[in-house]
Design an enzyme around this catalytic site. Structure first.
Site, PDB file in Angstrom:
ATOM      1  CD  GLU A  81      -1.405   4.962   4.768  1.00 54.02           C
ATOM      2  OE1 GLU A  81      -2.016   4.031   5.300  1.00 54.02           O
ATOM      3  OE2 GLU A  81      -0.841   5.868   5.426  1.00 54.02           O
ATOM      4  CB  CYS A 106      -8.679  -4.475  -3.647  1.00 54.29           C
ATOM      5  SG  CYS A 106      -7.480  -3.124  -3.536  1.00 54.29           S
ATOM      6  CB  CYS A 151     -10.778  -2.631   0.463  1.00 54.26           C
ATOM      7  SG  CYS A 151     -10.141  -1.960  -1.092  1.00 54.26           S
ATOM      8  CB  CYS A 179      -5.242  -1.369  -1.862  1.00 52.45           C
ATOM      9  SG  CYS A 179      -6.612  -0.469  -1.112  1.00 52.45           S
ATOM     10  CG  ASN A 236      -0.420  -0.151   2.525  1.00 53.47           C
ATOM     11  OD1 ASN A 236       0.553  -0.867   2.735  1.00 53.47           O
ATOM     12  ND2 ASN A 236      -1.018   0.512   3.500  1.00 53.47           N
ATOM     13  CD  GLU A 275      -5.316  -6.041  -1.524  1.00 54.90           C
ATOM     14  OE1 GLU A 275      -5.867  -6.643  -0.597  1.00 54.90           O
ATOM     15  OE2 GLU A 275      -4.988  -4.826  -1.451  1.00 54.90           O
TER      16      GLU A 275
END
Length: 134
Positions: A43, A88, A85, A52, A41, A54
Site C-alpha cells: 500500500e 488484477c 479484484c 495488489c 500487497n 497478484e
C-alpha cells in the site's frame, strides 16, 4: 498440487505492507513450466496507488522473463475466500488462459474453492481485439 502455492501465498501475505487498510493479501502463481512467483500487497499513503498481491507476483514473473500462468492461489488474512479484484483479473488474464485455475484460499485450511480464469473474468480484453499490436 496447489498446497505449495497456498504455502507461498500465505508466506507472502505475512510480508504485506498494509498499514492503512490492515488487509494483508498474498498470492502465488505457477507458470506452465513449473516456476513459482509470489507477491503481497504493497500500500501507499496515496491511496489507491498501491499494488495488489497478484500484481506483485505478475511483476516478478515479468522480471524473470515472462511465461504463462498455469494456476494461481490467493489468500487474505481477513476473508475466508479472497477473490482477485477487477484490475488484477485483467492482469492475470494477460498471462493466463480461460482454463487457468484460480485457487481461493482460506488462511487456515488452504484451497477452499477453485475457479477458472474464464469463470472469474468471462469477457476479458484480449490482445487480438486491439488489432495489430506489433
Amino acid at each position: 498440487m496447489a498446497d505449495d502455492l497456498f504455502a507461498k501465498a500465505r508466506s507472502a501475505m505475512r510480508r504485506a505492507h498494509a498499514p492503512y487498510s490492515k488487509f494483508p493479501v498474498g498470492a502465488a502463481l505457477r507458470t506452465t513450466d513449473g516456476r513459482i512467483y509470489a507477491g503481497c500487497n504493497v500500500e501507499s499513503v496515496s491511496f489507491p496507488e498501491g499494488w495488489c498481491a497478484e500484481t506483485t507476483a505478475i511483476a516478478h514473473l515479468v522480471m524473470d522473463g515472462g511465461g504463462r500462468i498455469a494456476e494461481l492461489a490467493v489468500v487474505a488474512e481477513k476473508l475466508a475466500l479472497c477473490s482477485p479484484c477487477g484490475g488484477c483479473r485483467q492482469r492475470i488474464a494477460e498471462f493466463a488462459s480461460p482454463e487457468t485455475r484460480i485457487h481461493l484460499c482460506d488462511l487456515q485450511d488452504g484451497v477452499r474453492r477453485t475457479v477458472t480464469m474464464g469463470e472469474l473474468l468471462p469477457l476479458a480484453f484480449e490482445t487480438a481485439s486491439l488489432g495489430d499490436a506489433s
